[in-house]
Design a protein around this motif. Structure first.
Motif, PDB file in Angstrom:
ATOM      1  N   ARG A  14      34.242  48.868  30.561  1.00 17.99           N
ATOM      2  CA  ARG A  14      34.725  47.531  30.258  1.00 17.99           C
ATOM      3  C   ARG A  14      34.541  46.597  31.455  1.00 17.99           C
ATOM      4  N   CYS A  15      34.951  47.055  32.634  1.00 20.05           N
ATOM      5  CA  CYS A  15      34.837  46.206  33.823  1.00 20.05           C
ATOM      6  C   CYS A  15      33.373  45.976  34.166  1.00 20.05           C
ATOM      7  N   LYS A  16      32.539  46.964  33.933  1.00 24.08           N
ATOM      8  CA  LYS A  16      31.113  46.804  34.193  1.00 24.08           C
ATOM      9  C   LYS A  16      30.535  45.724  33.277  1.00 24.08           C
ATOM     10  N   PHE A  64      32.487  50.316  39.298  1.00 26.52           N
ATOM     11  CA  PHE A  64      33.527  49.807  38.394  1.00 26.52           C
ATOM     12  C   PHE A  64      34.439  50.944  37.968  1.00 26.52           C
ATOM     13  N   CYS A  65      35.656  50.578  37.531  1.00 23.84           N
ATOM     14  CA  CYS A  65      36.613  51.607  37.135  1.00 23.84           C
ATOM     15  C   CYS A  65      36.322  52.066  35.710  1.00 23.84           C
ATOM     16  N   SER A  66      35.613  51.240  34.938  1.00 30.21           N
ATOM     17  CA  SER A  66      35.408  51.551  33.531  1.00 30.21           C
ATOM     18  C   SER A  66      34.194  50.796  33.008  1.00 30.21           C
ATOM     19  N   SER A  87      36.987  49.540  45.599  1.00 31.50           N
ATOM     20  CA  SER A  87      37.706  48.647  44.700  1.00 31.50           C
ATOM     21  C   SER A  87      36.786  48.211  43.582  1.00 31.50           C
ATOM     22  N   CYS A  88      37.247  48.323  42.359  1.00 33.28           N
ATOM     23  CA  CYS A  88      36.479  47.838  41.226  1.00 33.28           C
ATOM     24  C   CYS A  88      36.213  46.345  41.417  1.00 33.28           C
ATOM     25  N   PRO A  89      34.932  45.914  41.362  1.00 29.24           N
ATOM     26  CA  PRO A  89      34.608  44.502  41.595  1.00 29.24           C
ATOM     27  C   PRO A  89      35.262  43.568  40.583  1.00 29.24           C
ATOM     28  N   THR A  90      35.586  44.089  39.419  1.00 30.49           N
ATOM     29  CA  THR A  90      36.148  43.227  38.377  1.00 30.49           C
ATOM     30  C   THR A  90      37.667  43.123  38.480  1.00 30.49           C
ATOM     31  N   CYS A  91      38.345  44.247  38.580  1.00 32.10           N
ATOM     32  CA  CYS A  91      39.808  44.201  38.528  1.00 32.10           C
ATOM     33  C   CYS A  91      40.452  44.658  39.833  1.00 32.10           C
ATOM     34  N   GLN A  92      39.621  45.044  40.826  1.00 32.14           N
ATOM     35  CA  GLN A  92      40.117  45.438  42.154  1.00 32.14           C
ATOM     36  C   GLN A  92      40.933  46.721  42.141  1.00 32.14           C
TER      37      GLN A  92
HETATM   38 ZN   LIG Z   1      38.085  47.626  36.797  1.00 34.96          ZN
END
Ligand SMILES: [Zn+2]
Length: 74
Positions: free
Chosen positions: A27-29, A23-25, A4-9
């Motif tokens: 941006r989320c990083k 992270f998924c991207s 799961s992306c830590p930012t947006c799950q």
């Molecule tokens: Zn994300």
């Protein structure tokens, strides 16, 4: 394997090609780094991490550059 992306799950594939993992991207990083920086340095006038989610990539990059350009010590 998925994490799961830590930012947006969001579910994101853990693979070598994903250079932003977990992270998924990018941006989320950046958002996650921003939260860390916010907690560590408490810069007055720094945008709220929740606001950062709505910022453009260019704005995020400019802000991260500013954060990273901060001199050590005070
Ligand atoms: Zn994300």
């Amino acid at each position: 394997m998925k994490v799961s992306c830590p930012t947006c799950q969001k579910q994101v594939e853990w693979k070598a090609e994903n250079k932003f993992r977990p992270f998924c991207s990018e941006r989320c990083k950046l958002i996650d780094l921003g939260e860390w920086a916010d907690e560590s340095h408490r810069i007055a006038g720094q945008p709220d991490p929740k606001q950062m989610e709505h910022m453009s990539d260019d704005e995020l990059m400019a802000m991260m550059e500013k954060l990273q350009a901060k001199p050590d010590g005070d």
